[in-house]
Design an enzyme around this catalytic site. Structure first.
Site, mmCIF file in Angstrom:
data_model
loop_
_atom_site.group_PDB
_atom_site.id
_atom_site.type_symbol
_atom_site.label_atom_id
_atom_site.label_comp_id
_atom_site.label_asym_id
_atom_site.label_seq_id
_atom_site.Cartn_x
_atom_site.Cartn_y
_atom_site.Cartn_z
ATOM 1 N N CYS A 90 5.024 9.440 -17.748
ATOM 2 C CA CYS A 90 5.016 9.158 -16.308
ATOM 3 C C CYS A 90 4.533 7.719 -16.058
ATOM 4 O O CYS A 90 3.535 7.289 -16.645
ATOM 5 C CB CYS A 90 4.088 10.147 -15.612
ATOM 6 S SG CYS A 90 3.841 9.743 -13.895
ATOM 7 N N ASN A 135 -3.621 21.258 -14.019
ATOM 8 C CA ASN A 135 -3.635 20.936 -12.586
ATOM 9 C C ASN A 135 -3.470 22.192 -11.744
ATOM 10 O O ASN A 135 -4.006 22.279 -10.641
ATOM 11 C CB ASN A 135 -2.587 19.852 -12.279
ATOM 12 C CG ASN A 135 -1.181 20.384 -12.227
ATOM 13 O OD1 ASN A 135 -0.765 20.910 -11.219
ATOM 14 N ND2 ASN A 135 -0.436 20.268 -13.320
ATOM 15 N N GLU A 170 -2.692 14.451 -22.161
ATOM 16 C CA GLU A 170 -2.760 13.131 -21.503
ATOM 17 C C GLU A 170 -3.997 12.376 -21.987
ATOM 18 O O GLU A 170 -3.939 11.173 -22.292
ATOM 19 C CB GLU A 170 -2.812 13.297 -19.980
ATOM 20 C CG GLU A 170 -2.889 11.956 -19.251
ATOM 21 C CD GLU A 170 -3.172 12.092 -17.767
ATOM 22 O OE1 GLU A 170 -2.633 13.017 -17.127
ATOM 23 O OE2 GLU A 170 -3.958 11.278 -17.237
ATOM 24 N N HIS A 186 2.995 13.353 -20.152
ATOM 25 C CA HIS A 186 1.574 13.062 -20.377
ATOM 26 C C HIS A 186 1.339 11.840 -21.249
ATOM 27 O O HIS A 186 0.231 11.325 -21.319
ATOM 28 C CB HIS A 186 0.898 14.242 -21.093
ATOM 29 C CG HIS A 186 1.020 15.529 -20.376
ATOM 30 N ND1 HIS A 186 1.521 16.675 -20.957
ATOM 31 C CD2 HIS A 186 0.712 15.857 -19.127
ATOM 32 C CE1 HIS A 186 1.509 17.647 -20.067
ATOM 33 N NE2 HIS A 186 1.029 17.193 -18.965
ATOM 34 N N SER A 201 -1.574 25.308 -17.508
ATOM 35 C CA SER A 201 -1.454 24.048 -16.764
ATOM 36 C C SER A 201 -2.783 23.713 -16.091
ATOM 37 O O SER A 201 -3.264 24.443 -15.211
ATOM 38 C CB SER A 201 -0.341 24.191 -15.715
ATOM 39 O OG SER A 201 -0.530 23.258 -14.682
ATOM 40 N N CYS A 210 5.989 17.229 -9.520
ATOM 41 C CA CYS A 210 5.613 15.885 -9.066
ATOM 42 C C CYS A 210 6.665 14.913 -9.620
ATOM 43 O O CYS A 210 7.514 15.297 -10.430
ATOM 44 C CB CYS A 210 4.232 15.525 -9.587
ATOM 45 S SG CYS A 210 4.193 15.452 -11.367
ATOM 46 N N SER A 221 3.930 21.191 -12.442
ATOM 47 C CA SER A 221 4.978 21.483 -13.414
ATOM 48 C C SER A 221 5.698 22.791 -13.090
ATOM 49 O O SER A 221 6.330 23.379 -13.966
ATOM 50 C CB SER A 221 4.375 21.530 -14.821
ATOM 51 O OG SER A 221 3.196 22.280 -14.810
ATOM 52 N N HIS A 249 3.667 21.908 -19.009
ATOM 53 C CA HIS A 249 2.958 23.173 -19.184
ATOM 54 C C HIS A 249 3.582 24.261 -18.318
ATOM 55 O O HIS A 249 2.958 24.764 -17.393
ATOM 56 C CB HIS A 249 1.476 22.994 -18.830
ATOM 57 C CG HIS A 249 0.729 22.232 -19.877
ATOM 58 N ND1 HIS A 249 -0.258 21.333 -19.608
ATOM 59 C CD2 HIS A 249 0.869 22.221 -21.226
ATOM 60 C CE1 HIS A 249 -0.716 20.812 -20.730
ATOM 61 N NE2 HIS A 249 -0.044 21.326 -21.722
HETATM 62 S S1 SF4 Z 1 2.882 13.385 -14.254
HETATM 63 FE FE1 SF4 Z 1 0.737 13.226 -13.657
HETATM 64 S S2 SF4 Z 1 0.474 11.136 -13.057
HETATM 65 FE FE2 SF4 Z 1 2.651 11.481 -13.088
HETATM 66 S S3 SF4 Z 1 3.185 12.002 -10.973
HETATM 67 FE FE3 SF4 Z 1 2.781 13.915 -12.075
HETATM 68 S S4 SF4 Z 1 0.629 14.353 -11.707
HETATM 69 FE FE4 SF4 Z 1 0.989 12.220 -11.188
#
Ligand code: SF4
Length: 578
Positions: free
Chosen positions: A95, A219, A125, A73, A217, A12, A261, A41
């Site tokens: 982020c 997510n 986070e 985070h 991780s 991301c 990640s 992660h």
């Molecule tokens: S680090 Fe977290 S908040 Fe930032 S873009 Fe990635 S998923 Fe979204």
């Protein structure tokens, strides 16, 4: 077997930013470089950072030196203060979307609101967010935990940025019914919401879902949970080595997604492995075609054929007769230089194209012989055209061979630029210029018209086309190139700007043969050739919209556009003879 790859798979924005900052840190900031806790992660990325000398500290020592990078985070505010007090410089890679949540929390905590964070208490986070709430922070992992919290006069609710969107919707409904005075902030990151929505959609169309990402991780775990909730078996794997071939072979359609990640090169390796599952061996003709395409690409025979076709096209535009020997020179030079480049670029192929890396390691000796032999044969043919073409080709071969060699001692005025490859953007430009010379300038020199208007336009067109092709591949290879420290044009300009420039370049290249045809500089063939940059533009858009991941199919299609130029030229020449 059909494979559906999620367009949202991979890094991301926040993770990519943090990894970029960590990779740049050793050259930009005071060493040693540390990250406070693991940067992301993903163990494979962490191993790479370790190889580059970026180490992890988990506790803040009483005193220290060097630079500490705060991960995506984020951390509680006092951590940064303590790091600075200990003597470290701090680079904040938190982020921006996490910073937004931290700001909401700080603002409301200062006004006396209780802050309820819906998320995983153990997640870094959440630990960081709690630090911004002071003594007013609470964490609830589920609706049950939320209901057991004390009742507050005034409170806000925020979500961990990677929370399951359905859970937060349930939370909001419950709050509206039971505590309408609490304020809910939808702080789930768009990228998380899109990734989760897409996995749900794909899971409805497949027999099995592969979710790639670090086992720790959060997510990635949630993506697997969402797929399972749809009712398909979901396999959470870290690398292709974790794939269970037996289970996957029962599926006719497989979905592949990845956590925020997970780097591209790991997703690519998984896709390549699934494409070649042992149970797909029986796919007969398709398998044979696949193997043939891959062999042609890996040995650079297809790229060389493309150079031959481009040379044939350039000669037709310049009205040069008897082109075959020139086309051979172009093919042999490109075969030689690209093979040598692959042999010396094994380190970045390890991340960008592991199959190619393995192939070159396996056949190192025979490929080296092939490269040397083809280079020598090209020079021999150039020799028959006279001393000037021979010297031009010799100079280009020497430049190509010395690309990776240290030409100057590192401790001199040009420190950092001891090899040609160290010069930022050199790879992209040199490859394009070399192709331009062998496919258009060399035939023109051999026939004594190096400065005719048609020659100049043809050279610009051919060089531009190869520049676009090479820059596109460089964009696909950005993550791997950055890891090994290659300074390609896309790394210098950034992906978005490179794609914008690529589009403009391709539009110009589509217009050039049209306008040159209208001005009478090019023969009517020029009109037909506008199709090549147009098709290239289409491929760039297809990739950018996520319809095709980097891999040998995309590479094959891109290289085929030079073959297409040859086919268009041949068709025009046959039609003219009728
Ligand atoms: S680090 Fe977290 S908040 Fe930032 S873009 Fe990635 S998923 Fe979204």
């Amino acid at each position: 077997m059909k494979i559906i790859i999620a367009k949202t798979a991979g890094f991301c924005m926040g993770v990519r930013r943090a990894v970029d900052m960590a990779l740049e840190a050793p050259s930009k900031h005071g060493s040693p470089i540390f990250t406070y806790g693991p940067l992301i992660h993903n163990p494979q990325v962490l191993d790479l950072l370790d190889e580059k000398g970026v180490q992890i500290i988990r506790e803040i020592p009483d005193s220290g030196s060097g630079t500490v990078l705060i991960r995506a985070h984020g951390v509680p505010p006092d951590v940064k203060t303590r790091l600075r007090q200990a003597g470290f410089s701090v680079i904040d890679a938190t982020c921006p979307r996490v910073i937004k949540v931290q700001t909401i929390i700080r603002k409301h905590a200062q006004k006396g609101y209780a802050v309820i964070i819906i998320g995983d208490r153990e997640h870094p986070e959440v630990t960081g967010l709690l630090g911004f709430a002071g003594d007013k922070g609470y964490v609830a992992r589920s609706l049950e935990e939320l209901t057991s919290l004390p009742v507050f006069d005034k409170a806000i609710l925020v979500a961990q940025t990677t929370l399951n969107t359905h859970l937060f919707e349930e939370v909001k409904d419950w709050v509206q019914t039971h505590h309408p005075n609490y304020e809910c902030f939808h702080t789930i990151c768009d990228s998380t919401a899109e990734r989760q929505a897409e996995v749900q959609e794909i899971a409805g169309q497949v027999d099995a879902m592969i979710v790639v990402g670090g086992h720790s991780s959060g997510n990635t775990q949630r993506l697997a949970e969402i797929a399972e909730a749809v009712g398909v078996p979901a396999y959470h794997i870290e690398t292709e080595a974790d794939l269970d071939f037996k289970d996957l072979c029962n599926a006719t359609t497989i979905g592949i997604t990845a956590g925020a990640s997970t780097p591209n090169w790991i997703i690519n390796r998984v896709v390549h492995t699934v494409e070649r599952l042992p149970c797909q061996n029986g796919a007969g003709v398709l398998k044979a075609v696949y193997t043939l395409q891959q062999t042609l690409l890996m040995t650079n025979v297809y790229v060389a054929a493309g150079a031959g076709c481009l040379c044939y096209t350039c000669a037709a535009l310049m009205k040069i007769p008897n082109i075959l020997p020139h086309a051979w020179v172009a093919m042999l030079y490109v075969l030689s230089m690209h093979t040598l480049n692959n042999l010396t670029g094994l380190k970045s192929d390890r991340y960008n194209d592991p199959d190619r890396e393995a192939f070159y390691r396996r056949h190192r000796l025979s490929l080296t012989c092939l490269a040397m032999l083809s280079g020598a044969m090209g020079l021999l043919i150039a020799c028959t055209y006279g001393i000037t073409p021979f010297l031009v080709l010799l100079t280009m071969s020497v430049l190509g061979l010395s690309y990776n060699l240290k030409l100057m001692p590192e401790k001199n005025i040009m420190a950092g630029y001891s090899r040609i490859r160290d010069v930022p953007g050199s790879k992209t430009i040199l490859i394009a210029a070399a192709w331009g010379v062998v496919t258009s300038a060399l035939p023109a020199i051999s026939t004594g018209k190096p400065f005719a208007p048609a020659t100049i336009f043809v050279f610009l067109w051919a060089t531009g086309l190869v520049l676009a092709r090479t820059a596109f591949f460089d964009i696909l290879d950005m993550q791997g190139d950055q890891i090994v420290g290659k300074e390609t044009i896309p790394i210098l300009l950034g992906e978005a700007r490179s794609i914008r420039m690529l589009r403009i370049l391709l539009l110009v290249l589509a217009m050039l043969p049209l306008l040159s045809g209208m001005a009478g500089v090019f023969p009517p063939l020029g009109y037909g050739l506008a199709i090549c940059p147009a098709a290239m533009l289409l491929l760039v858009n297809i990739h950018e919209k996520g319809f095709m991941l980097p891999g040998f199919r995309l590479e094959f299609l891109m290289e085929s556009l030079f073959i297409l130029a040859g086919i268009v030229t041949l068709t025009f020449s046959l039609v003219q003879r009728l």
